[in-house]
Design a protein around this motif. Structure first.
Motif, PDB file in Angstrom:
ATOM      1  N   THR B  26      28.472 -50.104  -1.123  1.00 18.37           N
ATOM      2  CA  THR B  26      29.890 -49.637  -0.866  1.00 18.37           C
ATOM      3  C   THR B  26      30.141 -48.203  -0.986  1.00 18.37           C
ATOM      4  O   THR B  26      30.912 -47.330  -0.073  1.00 18.37           O
ATOM      5  N   MET B  27      29.460 -47.578  -1.958  1.00 23.05           N
ATOM      6  CA  MET B  27      29.780 -46.073  -2.234  1.00 23.05           C
ATOM      7  C   MET B  27      29.143 -45.269  -0.976  1.00 23.05           C
ATOM      8  O   MET B  27      29.819 -44.478  -0.397  1.00 23.05           O
ATOM      9  N   ILE B  28      27.931 -45.899  -0.572  1.00 18.88           N
ATOM     10  CA  ILE B  28      27.314 -45.005   0.568  1.00 18.88           C
ATOM     11  C   ILE B  28      28.194 -45.311   1.826  1.00 18.88           C
ATOM     12  O   ILE B  28      28.323 -44.246   2.510  1.00 18.88           O
ATOM     13  N   ALA B  29      28.444 -46.567   2.078  1.00 13.09           N
ATOM     14  CA  ALA B  29      29.211 -46.653   3.419  1.00 13.09           C
ATOM     15  C   ALA B  29      30.613 -45.949   3.423  1.00 13.09           C
ATOM     16  O   ALA B  29      30.988 -45.519   4.227  1.00 13.09           O
ATOM     17  N   GLY B  30      31.032 -46.076   2.114  1.00  9.26           N
ATOM     18  CA  GLY B  30      32.455 -45.505   1.898  1.00  9.26           C
ATOM     19  C   GLY B  30      32.175 -44.030   2.185  1.00  9.26           C
ATOM     20  O   GLY B  30      33.001 -43.256   2.812  1.00  9.26           O
ATOM     21  N   GLY B  31      31.312 -43.472   1.794  1.00 13.39           N
ATOM     22  CA  GLY B  31      30.932 -41.993   1.775  1.00 13.39           C
ATOM     23  C   GLY B  31      30.959 -41.673   3.221  1.00 13.39           C
ATOM     24  O   GLY B  31      31.629 -40.570   3.576  1.00 13.39           O
ATOM     25  N   PHE B 287      46.135 -61.505  -4.528  1.00 13.65           N
ATOM     26  CA  PHE B 287      45.265 -61.367  -3.346  1.00 13.65           C
ATOM     27  C   PHE B 287      44.171 -60.827  -3.843  1.00 13.65           C
ATOM     28  O   PHE B 287      42.858 -61.190  -3.466  1.00 13.65           O
ATOM     29  N   THR B 288      44.243 -59.632  -4.386  1.00 10.99           N
ATOM     30  CA  THR B 288      43.118 -59.063  -4.621  1.00 10.99           C
ATOM     31  C   THR B 288      42.079 -59.706  -5.711  1.00 10.99           C
ATOM     32  O   THR B 288      41.006 -59.524  -5.830  1.00 10.99           O
ATOM     33  N   ALA B 289      43.030 -60.477  -6.768  1.00 15.17           N
ATOM     34  CA  ALA B 289      42.124 -61.317  -7.691  1.00 15.17           C
ATOM     35  C   ALA B 289      41.220 -62.028  -6.853  1.00 15.17           C
ATOM     36  O   ALA B 289      40.360 -62.572  -7.621  1.00 15.17           O
ATOM     37  N   ILE B 290      41.243 -62.704  -5.917  1.00  9.93           N
ATOM     38  CA  ILE B 290      40.527 -63.448  -4.859  1.00  9.93           C
ATOM     39  C   ILE B 290      39.218 -62.669  -4.757  1.00  9.93           C
ATOM     40  O   ILE B 290      38.045 -63.082  -5.228  1.00  9.93           O
ATOM     41  N   ILE B 291      39.254 -61.255  -4.571  1.00  6.16           N
ATOM     42  CA  ILE B 291      38.224 -60.310  -4.386  1.00  6.16           C
ATOM     43  C   ILE B 291      37.479 -60.335  -5.872  1.00  6.16           C
ATOM     44  O   ILE B 291      36.369 -60.521  -6.082  1.00  6.16           O
ATOM     45  N   VAL B 292      38.332 -60.265  -6.781  1.00 10.41           N
ATOM     46  CA  VAL B 292      37.941 -59.866  -8.205  1.00 10.41           C
ATOM     47  C   VAL B 292      37.047 -61.210  -8.574  1.00 10.41           C
ATOM     48  O   VAL B 292      35.840 -61.090  -9.364  1.00 10.41           O
ATOM     49  N   THR B 328      46.060 -44.136   2.667  1.00 12.57           N
ATOM     50  CA  THR B 328      45.696 -45.222   1.849  1.00 12.57           C
ATOM     51  C   THR B 328      45.204 -46.341   2.491  1.00 12.57           C
ATOM     52  O   THR B 328      44.349 -47.222   1.823  1.00 12.57           O
ATOM     53  N   ALA B 329      45.204 -46.652   3.832  1.00  5.82           N
ATOM     54  CA  ALA B 329      44.343 -47.531   4.552  1.00  5.82           C
ATOM     55  C   ALA B 329      42.920 -47.457   4.229  1.00  5.82           C
ATOM     56  O   ALA B 329      42.044 -48.546   4.143  1.00  5.82           O
ATOM     57  N   ALA B 330      42.591 -46.235   4.323  1.00  7.63           N
ATOM     58  CA  ALA B 330      40.767 -45.842   3.876  1.00  7.63           C
ATOM     59  C   ALA B 330      40.662 -46.339   2.456  1.00  7.63           C
ATOM     60  O   ALA B 330      39.495 -47.085   2.434  1.00  7.63           O
ATOM     61  N   ILE B 331      41.519 -46.356   1.469  1.00  7.58           N
ATOM     62  CA  ILE B 331      41.267 -46.954   0.344  1.00  7.58           C
ATOM     63  C   ILE B 331      41.026 -48.368   0.283  1.00  7.58           C
ATOM     64  O   ILE B 331      40.346 -49.054  -0.270  1.00  7.58           O
ATOM     65  N   GLY B 336      37.733 -53.570   0.728  1.00  7.69           N
ATOM     66  CA  GLY B 336      37.403 -54.502   1.712  1.00  7.69           C
ATOM     67  C   GLY B 336      35.835 -54.530   1.662  1.00  7.69           C
ATOM     68  O   GLY B 336      35.389 -55.749   1.604  1.00  7.69           O
ATOM     69  N   MET B 337      35.306 -53.287   1.975  1.00  3.51           N
ATOM     70  CA  MET B 337      33.931 -53.224   2.048  1.00  3.51           C
ATOM     71  C   MET B 337      33.012 -53.997   0.684  1.00  3.51           C
ATOM     72  O   MET B 337      32.059 -54.398   0.933  1.00  3.51           O
ATOM     73  N   LEU B 338      33.723 -53.536  -0.212  1.00  9.47           N
ATOM     74  CA  LEU B 338      33.192 -53.944  -1.733  1.00  9.47           C
ATOM     75  C   LEU B 338      32.708 -55.663  -1.536  1.00  9.47           C
ATOM     76  O   LEU B 338      31.669 -55.868  -1.764  1.00  9.47           O
ATOM     77  N   LEU B 339      33.845 -56.526  -0.993  1.00  4.85           N
ATOM     78  CA  LEU B 339      33.846 -57.786  -0.952  1.00  4.85           C
ATOM     79  C   LEU B 339      32.813 -58.097   0.257  1.00  4.85           C
ATOM     80  O   LEU B 339      32.047 -58.858   0.203  1.00  4.85           O
ATOM     81  N   PHE B 340      32.786 -57.388   1.430  1.00  5.32           N
ATOM     82  CA  PHE B 340      32.023 -57.374   2.599  1.00  5.32           C
ATOM     83  C   PHE B 340      30.356 -57.266   2.147  1.00  5.32           C
ATOM     84  O   PHE B 340      29.336 -58.200   2.387  1.00  5.32           O
ATOM     85  N   PHE B 341      30.103 -56.097   1.299  1.00  4.07           N
ATOM     86  CA  PHE B 341      28.715 -55.902   0.896  1.00  4.07           C
ATOM     87  C   PHE B 341      28.171 -57.103  -0.047  1.00  4.07           C
ATOM     88  O   PHE B 341      27.210 -57.505  -0.280  1.00  4.07           O
TER      89      PHE B 341
END
Lengths: 515, 361
Positions: B26-31, B287-292, B328-331, B336-341
């Protein structure tokens, strides 16, 4: 190279040094043999001996790591089943790939590369199926067919391709004795037409009756070839296992109190293609083994679930030593001493991704006192799992191994052992030795007999009639959800059993048709 | 050729490593994403992951925020994990969170201005019962009529949001608030205020509850028959029936626990960091708790770490949008990338990669 060309001159299929390894196991190690035209060739071996991998390589489903094949004198290396079929190799699988909601002709058309018009296809199906003594109605829905009839659909699908080599994997496991006789006549007719058959089966008597030649595999290697007509079934079993076989012994018994009774029980089917149980009456005495035979899909699973408590019924219709238990779930029944081992090992009798220790807890929690007020005693549970592994010779690295990592036979030993070691008063088992090799099957049967000798009442539901005859005191058959009245097992003939199972009413042997 | 090969059993090592791998990916793709947006990727990543904890200027404010944000996420995610393990999909924790907050706050406000020690515990109980009741709606409908709990619980979130608005504008509106929407501020009502337990730490009673919930879930899953039955039902429903699990009881238990914990999280939030029932009280913790829950592999301690990490991306994300002007949308895309990866690398737990040629020798 030269040698292969000369030998291919007379053989239909020659296999030279086929080798296939999977991580941690060599499924086939340098296997060579050949099949002549018009020969019925048996492939024998215990579970895990590498029979399936070998035929999958011939049928193009698996690519060999090394070795070569020659078919009709030319090098043969099918990249996929379609290529194999194009060369003239067809296969009937043990598990059918049919759509229940489609009719026979549609199912057959789905398996063809260029299906003809449906009307022409239906005519062809009628012709071919009639010629080979396996009559089929192309317009019938597959969901309405019996297991034996479904197998006919698979066979006719193969025969429409005019195969030169037909591979059959455990074809008789779903058939009644009469249906087996008819299948054999069909195979004889095919052989007469020059088609070769590669036949996989556990049933050695069948192989003795049908096959010209047998190749025996053990642990992926070819260990013997023989002419089955000149060997005893026991000798062939010993070739497969590589050791002397132990034959279970049944002790004489005297009549005792009734342990489990079912009275006038009707249970409607739970799913569209399930079976409803109709007017079931049965009773089992202490120390008695009641064998229930019948072709799969005639209510075996449902009956097992009713006795186990997974399907609840009217309380008074099911009694354990006189106590009504019909509306009690599995665990209260276990507490009273009624245990069960369902047919499907992986996913029903055991959770695939859980360890053997956790699976020991699955049905052992109450009776083995593995929990106290809901808190699990893992140490005790692990000891129980180890006890099962030791007593029933389950081959596993440790009790922490996931159930799905075990071979079918080993898991079956674990599942049966788990119930037997809990000292049940009544035990119901569905297909206790399905897919288990000969020596393991013998030890499971012996364990059931020993349990009966200690006064447990046992209901064995099985498709293996030889097994039922070997261990049952009384025998009954399930047919379309109805249970025949149980009769003494001693002295029953195969014909009588076949009639009780009610199969083969609309079949005609191939010979009569050709006459 | 690269092939995936099924492992004979799931790898314990990879189960532990995959979340770390997912964070790195996520850090790489987010970068790259930040670079495309014209921001310095290294600075953006550093602002999100490092500055909230260690930057001299912001850390004093950000560090307590970490616990404040992580506590409701962990509390809700623990409850969700109980259901998810059993294959009971409660997607509507956000609604249970809102109803819990309303019920808890209503009880507190009913006592206003009496001061007593029992008011706050009563509010906690009311919050838990509110969340429980809201979760029982999909539960009972599923048990009785076989409705789909995913749809029912999700749709009830929107119902809960309308109830929240109605409460903020009507029943619970501050009578001394000059007609502005929103209830009395509980921060000014000591008996009902969920204050910081240690000054400057951000730790309020919700943090304590989250830690207790983690321990409770650990004991449930590893030592208790109920937890065993939950795992069994999720992995092999037929084996669960064989093991004597009653599906109806299990469904109600799972939805009940997740509803109660979500309701309590709502109460701790409304009586502490938020202070009042307002129209926009909820910010999507449910909703975020689902990712968590999934980031933590449905494992209680994993969820503890995942909750802290997710809270960090929230705070760091705010910081990045404030300091660097990252949208904010980028954040949100970053989260979202975190869950995806995570889901993508998850395949390595059950499969291994093999390099090399397949073919006939």
């Amino acid at each position: 190279m030269d040698e292969r060309l000369t030998s291919a001159g007379e053989d239909l299929l020659t296999i030279e040094g086929l080798t296939k390894a999977y991580p941690g196991v060599v499924a086939n190690d340098n296997v060579s043999f050949s099949i002549r035209p018009g020969e019925v060739h048996a492939l024998l071996g215990e579970n895990g001996a590498g029979k399936s991998t070998l035929v999958k390589m011939i049928y193009g489903l698996v690519k060999p790591d090394a070795g070569s094949m020659t078919f009709k004198g030319t090098p043969y290396a099918p990249s996929e089943p379609r290529a194999a079929r194009a060369s003239g190799v067809a296969m009937v699988f043990q598990h059918f790939s049919l759509f229940e909601a489609l009719d026979v002709a549609e199912n057959i058309a789905l398996g063809m590369e260029h299906p003809p018009k449906m009307r022409d296809l239906a005519t062809r199906i009628r012709e071919v199926s009639h010629n080979y003594g396996l009559p089929l109605d192309p317009d019938q829905l597959v969901g309405d067919l019996s297991a034996g009839e479904r197998q006919r659909v698979e066979i006719i699908r193969c025969l429409l391709q005019n195969p030169k080599l037909l591979i059959m994997d455990e074809p008789t496991s779903v058939l009644t004795p009469q249906e087996v006789a008819i299948l054999f006549q069909t195979l004889e007719k095919l052989r007469g037409e020059g088609c070769s058959i590669l036949y996989i089966s556990h049933k050695l008597e069948e192989i003795r009756a049908l096959c010209d030649h047998a190749t025996v595999l053990r642990l992926g290697k070819k260990v013997a070839t023989c002419n089955p007509r000149q060997e005893t079934a026991r000798a062939m079993a010993e070739m497969m296992v590589g050791e002397t076989l132990h034959v279970p012994q049944k002790a004489l018994r005297v009549p005792q109190d009734v342990a489990l009774e079912i009275e006038a029980l009707d249970v409607p089917a739970r799913t569209a293609f399930g079976t409803s149980l109709k007017g079931i009456n049965m009773s089992v005495q202490k120390g008695e083994i009641l064998g229930i035979g019948g072709v799969a899909g005639n209510g075996q699973e449902e009956l097992c679930a009713v006795i186990a408590g997974e399907i609840l019924v009217e309380n008074a219709k099911l009694r354990l030593a006189g106590i009504p238990i019909g509306d009690q779930g599995p665990n209260p029944r276990r507490a009273l001493g009624l245990l069960s081992a369902p047919e499907e090992r992986l996913g029903h009798a055991a959770a695939p991704d859980m360890s053997l220790t956790e699976n020991a807890l699955l049905s052992g929690s109450a009776r083995q006192e593995l929990e106290h007020k809901g808190m699990i005693d893992w140490g005790k549970t692990r000891d129980f799992a180890k006890h099962i592994i030791r007593e029933f010779d389950v081959r596993t690295p440790s009790p922490n191994t996931a159930a799905r990592a075990l071979s079918g036979g080993n898991l079956q030993k674990f599942v049966i052992g788990r119930e037997i070691l809990q000292k049940p008063a009544v035990l119901v088992v569905n297909q206790p030795t399905w897919g288990v090799d000969a020596s393991a099957a013998a030890s499971i049967r012996q364990a059931l007999l020993d349990l009966a000798a200690e006064d447990a009442a046992i209901v064995v539901i099985s498709q293996d009639l030889d097994e039922l005859m070997e261990i049952s005191d009384r025998f009954a058959a399930l047919n379309e959800g109805r249970l025949s009245p149980p009769v003494e097992a001693a002295g029953l003939t195969v014909d009588q059993i076949g009639l009780m199972m009610g199969g083969a009413h609309d079949l005609e042997p191939a010979a009569e048709v050709t006459a | 050729m690269i092939t995936l090969e099924k492992r004979p059993q799931p790898s314990k090592l990879w189960t532990a490593i995959t979340p770390v791998l997912a964070v790195i990916a996520t850090m790489i793709a987010g970068g790259f994403m930040f670079a495309i947006l014209g921001k310095d990727p290294f600075e953006a990543i550093r602002t999100i992951f490092w500055d909230p904890l260690f930057n001299e200027q912001f850390a004093a404010f950000s560090r307590p925020q970490l616990l404040v944000k992580a506590a409701p996420l962990i509390l809700i995610a623990i409850g969700l994990s109980v259901g998810f393990r059993a294959g009971v999909w409660n997607i509507g924790a956000e609604g249970q969170y809102i109803i819990g907050a309303i019920c808890g706050a209503a009880v507190g406000l009913a006592f206003y201005p009496t001061e007593s020690f029992f008011i706050f515990p009563l509010m906690v109980i009311a919050g838990a019962l509110g969340g429980l009741a809201w979760a029982m709606i999909p539960g009972i409908l599923k048990v009785k009529f076989h409705t789909n709990e995913i749809l029912v619980s999700l749709l009830l979130v929107y119902v809960a949001e309308f109830i929240l608005a109605s409460m903020a504008l009507g029943t619970l509106r501050n009578p001394e608030g000059n007609g502005f929407p929103g209830s009395r501020n509980l921060k000014e009502y000591p008996s009902a205020f969920n204050a910081e337990l240690l000054p400057g730490s951000g730790a309020h009673w919700g943090v304590v509850a989250a830690i207790v919930a983690v321990i409770f879930a650990y004991v449930l899953f590893s030592k208790h028959m109920m937890g065993f039955h939950i795992r069994l039902a999720g992995q092999a429903p037929k084996a669960a029936r064989f093991g004597g699990v009653e599906p109806a009881r299990l469904i109600l238990f799972c939805l009940g626990v997740s509803g109660m914990l979500a309701g309590m999280a709502g109460l701790f939030e409304v009586s502490g960091p938020a202070g009042q029932i307002s129209i926009d009280f909820n910010v999507g913790y449910g909703f975020t708790a689902i990712i968590v829950a999934f980031l933590g592999r449905l494992n209680p301690f994993g969820i503890l770490l995942a909750g802290l990490l997710m809270a960090l991306t929230y705070i760091g994300g705010e910081l990045a949008s404030f300091m660097l002007g990252v949208p904010t949308a980028a954040i949100q895309a970053f989260q979202g990338m975190l869950l995806f990866f995570l889901l993508a690398v998850d395949v390595l737990t059950n499969y291994r990669i093999r390099f090399g040629k397949r073919g006939i020798a």
